[in-house]
Design a protein around this motif. Structure first.
Motif, short mmCIF file in Angstrom:
data_model
loop_
_atom_site.label_atom_id
_atom_site.label_comp_id
_atom_site.label_asym_id
_atom_site.label_seq_id
_atom_site.Cartn_x
_atom_site.Cartn_y
_atom_site.Cartn_z
N ALA A 158 -87.78 -44.65 37.45
CA ALA A 158 -87.28 -46.01 37.62
C ALA A 158 -86.22 -46.34 36.57
O ALA A 158 -85.18 -46.92 36.87
CB ALA A 158 -88.44 -47.00 37.57
N SER A 161 -83.05 -44.38 37.37
CA SER A 161 -82.33 -44.97 38.50
C SER A 161 -81.65 -46.27 38.08
O SER A 161 -80.50 -46.53 38.45
CB SER A 161 -83.29 -45.22 39.66
OG SER A 161 -83.89 -44.02 40.08
N THR A 162 -82.37 -47.08 37.31
CA THR A 162 -81.77 -48.34 36.85
C THR A 162 -80.58 -48.09 35.94
O THR A 162 -79.55 -48.77 36.04
CB THR A 162 -82.83 -49.16 36.11
OG1 THR A 162 -83.98 -49.34 36.97
CG2 THR A 162 -82.30 -50.52 35.72
N LEU A 189 -85.52 -49.86 44.24
CA LEU A 189 -84.32 -49.37 43.56
C LEU A 189 -83.48 -48.49 44.49
O LEU A 189 -82.25 -48.52 44.42
CB LEU A 189 -84.72 -48.59 42.32
CG LEU A 189 -85.12 -49.43 41.10
CD1 LEU A 189 -85.54 -48.52 39.95
CD2 LEU A 189 -83.98 -50.33 40.66
#
Length: 467
Positions: A158, A161-162, A189
Motif C-alpha cells: 500500500a 503504491s501510494t 489504490l
C-alpha cells in the motif's frame, strides 16, 4: 492486536480441551465403578466384591472402595457427609478432594444403600495440560508472527503504491504528461491508479488537441499572408543601389523593401509558432452543419480576385444547389483555404485550377484540381508535419482531419489538368439509408466488401462541359 485476537481464540480452546480431558478421566472412573456396582447387584459376598474391586484397577490408590456393606469401615477418601448425600439422593456424585476427585455411585441392596467410591488423581484429570498449553502458546506466537508478516507486506504494498501514485501526480504537475502508474496494492489504490491513468490520457489528448489547434489556426494565417506576399511581389523593385532617384522615389522603394521584409519575417514567425506552440487555446466551435455550395461560392469570391491578379484560369462547378455537410462552417472553410492556398503557393503564376462539388452514393465530394507539377508522394503529403516543399506540412492534414470528422476521407491523384487532384469526401447527412440485403449474412458480407473496395478507390472526377 493480532496477539489479542489469537489469545481470544486459543484460551477458550485450551480450557475446552482441559475440560474434555477431565470428563474423559471421570468417564473412566464411572466405567471402573460400574464393574463393582454390577458385581454388587449380583452378590455381596466378600470374595466376589474383592474380585470386582481388584478388576477395577491395578493401582491400589485408585481402586474402587465400597462403603455400607457392614464389617470394618473401608479406608477411603470420602467423608461421611458426601457418602450420606450420595446414599440419600441415590444418584452419582462427583466430589473434589485434595489431590483429585471422587466419584460416588450408590447401589441399593434391599433395605440398605452401598456407595462405590472411585478416586481420580489430579494427574489423570489434568493429563497433558502442560504440553497442551505450550502447544497453544506456540500456535499463538506463530499466528501472531504470520499476521505481522502479512500486515507488513500488505502495508508495504500500500505504501509503495501510494508513493508511486504521489510521484506520478508530481510528475504530471511538473508537465510530464507521459508518466503512468502500474495499478497495484489494495483494491481502492488500484482503482485510484486506473483513474489516474485515464486522467493522464485525457490530459495528454487535450494538450495535443490544443497544440494542434494552435498550429491549425496559425496555418490559417497563411491565406491572407499569401495574398500579401503575392501583392508585394507585384510591386516595383526595391533596389536603391543602382541609379539615381528622387527623394520620393527612394522613400517609395524603401517602403516596398520594408513591406517585403515584414512579410518574410511574418512567415518565419508563423512557421515558428506552428512548430513550437505551447499555449492553451480556447476552442470556439461553430454549428456542426454547413452548406458546402454556399461556402464554396463565398470563398471563391476571395480566391477569384487573387487568381485574376495572377492570370490563373479557374472554374467552379456543382456549387449551385444546397449541399449540406456535417462539419462546422469555419473548419470546412479552413480546410478549403488550406488546399487552394497550396495551389497558389506551390504552382507558378498563370497555372489553371478548378473546383468541383458533387453529391452521390451517400457522400459529398469537393475536388480541387490544378495544372501544376503535381504531388510526387501523396501518402507523405497526407502525413501531418511532412512536406517536400519546406513548409510545415499542415495544409492537407487540416483537410484530412475535417474529412475524418465528417466520416469521410481525403485522397490525392493526378488531375485531368496535369497537376494534383485533391478530393475531400464528406458523409452526406441527408443520404437515404441503404436497404438491407435480402440475402442476409452473405449479402451483407458482399455489400461490405464492395463498400470497402469503393472506399479505397479515388473519387471519380466529373469531366467539365464546354461553355
Amino acid at each position: 492486536m493480532c496477539a489479542l485476537v489469537a489469545l481470544a481464540f486459543l484460551i477458550p480452546l485450551g480450557i475446552s480441551l482441559g475440560e474434555q480431558t477431565r470428563q474423559e478421566a471421570l468417564a473412566d472412573a464411572a466405567r471402573r465403578g460400574a464393574l463393582v456396582t454390577g458385581a454388587l447387584a449380583v452378590s455381596t459376598e466378600p470374595a466376589a466384591v474383592r474380585r470386582a474391586v481388584e478388576a477395577g484397577g491395578a493401582d491400589p490408590a485408585t481402586r474402587p472402595v465400597v462403603h455400607g456393606l457392614g464389617g470394618a469401615a473401608p479406608t477411603g477418601r470420602a467423608d461421611a457427609a458426601a457418602l450420606a448425600r450420595a446414599a440419600a439422593d441415590r444418584r452419582s456424585v462427583v466430589v473434589d478432594v485434595p489431590g483429585g476427585a471422587l466419584r460416588l455411585d450408590p447401589v441399593v441392596l434391599g433395605e440398605t444403600v452401598a456407595v462405590v467410591e472411585v478416586f481420580v488423581p489430579d494427574s489423570a484429570l489434568d493429563a497433558g495440560s502442560g504440553g497442551r498449553w505450550l502447544l497453544l502458546a506456540a500456535v499463538a506466537v506463530a499466528l501472531a508472527g504470520a499476521a505481522v508478516l502479512l500486515v507488513d507486506r500488505v502495508a508495504a504494498r500500500a505504501v509503495e503504491s501510494t508513493r508511486g501514485l504521489m510521484k506520478a501526480a508530481l510528475a504530471v504537475g511538473d508537465g510530464d504528461l507521459g508518466v503512468r502508474v502500474e495499478p497495484s496494492g489494495p483494491r481502492e489504490l488500484a482503482e485510484a491508479g486506473h483513474a489516474f491513468n485515464r486522467m493522464a490520457d485525457r490530459m495528454a489528448a487535450a494538450h495535443t488537441d490544443e497544440r494542434e489547434l494552435v498550429a491549425d489556426l496559425s496555418h490559417r494565417l497563411r491565406t491572407p499572408l499569401t495574398v500579401l506576399r503575392l501583392d508585394a511581389e507585384g510591386l516595383d523593385s526595391d533596389d536603391t543601389s543602382v541609379g539615381s532617384f528622387t527623394e520620393a522615389e527612394l522613400d517609395r522603394r524603401r517602403t516596398i523593401r520594408r513591406i517585403r521584409q515584414a512579410i518574410v519575417t511574418l512567415e518565419g514567425e508563423i512557421d515558428v509558432l506552428i512548430k513550437t506552440t505551447r499555449k492553451t487555446v480556447a476552442h470556439d466551435a461553430g454549428p456542426a452543419m454547413c452548406d458546402v455550395s454556399e461556402l464554396v461560392r463565398d470563398r471563391m469570391v476571395f480566391w477569384s480576385a487573387l487568381a485574376g491578379d495572377q492570370n490563373r484560369p479557374h472554374r467552379v462547378s456543382g456549387a449551385q444547389l444546397r449541399i449540406p455537410a456535417p462539419v462546422p462552417r469555419a473548419e470546412l472553410a479552413a480546410a478549403l483555404d488550406a488546399v487552394i492556398g497550396n495551389v497558389f503557393r506551390y504552382t507558378p503564376q498563370g497555372t489553371a485550377f478548378e473546383l468541383a462539388v458533387s453529391r452521390r452514393d451517400g457522400y459529398v465530394a469537393i475536388r480541387i484540381d490544378d495544372a501544376g507539377p503535381g504531388i510526387t508522394d501523396p501518402d507523405r503529403a497526407l502525413r501531418r508535419g511532412a512536406s517536400d516543399q519546406g513548409s510545415t506540412g499542415l495544409g492537407l492534414d487540416i483537410a484530412k482531419r475535417v474529412a475524418l470528422q465528417a466520416n469521410g476521407s481525403v485522397s490525392i491523384d493526378r488531375a485531368r489538368l496535369g497537376g494534383a487532384s485533391v478530393v475531400m469526401l464528406l458523409a452526406d447527412p441527408e443520404a437515404t439509408p441503404r436497404q438491407v440485403s435480402r440475402f442476409g449474412l452473405v449479402g451483407r458480407m458482399a455489400r461490405e466488401a464492395r463498400e470497402q473496395k469503393t472506399r479505397g478507390r479515388r473519387w471519380p472526377r466529373q469531366r467539365p462541359t464546354d461553355g
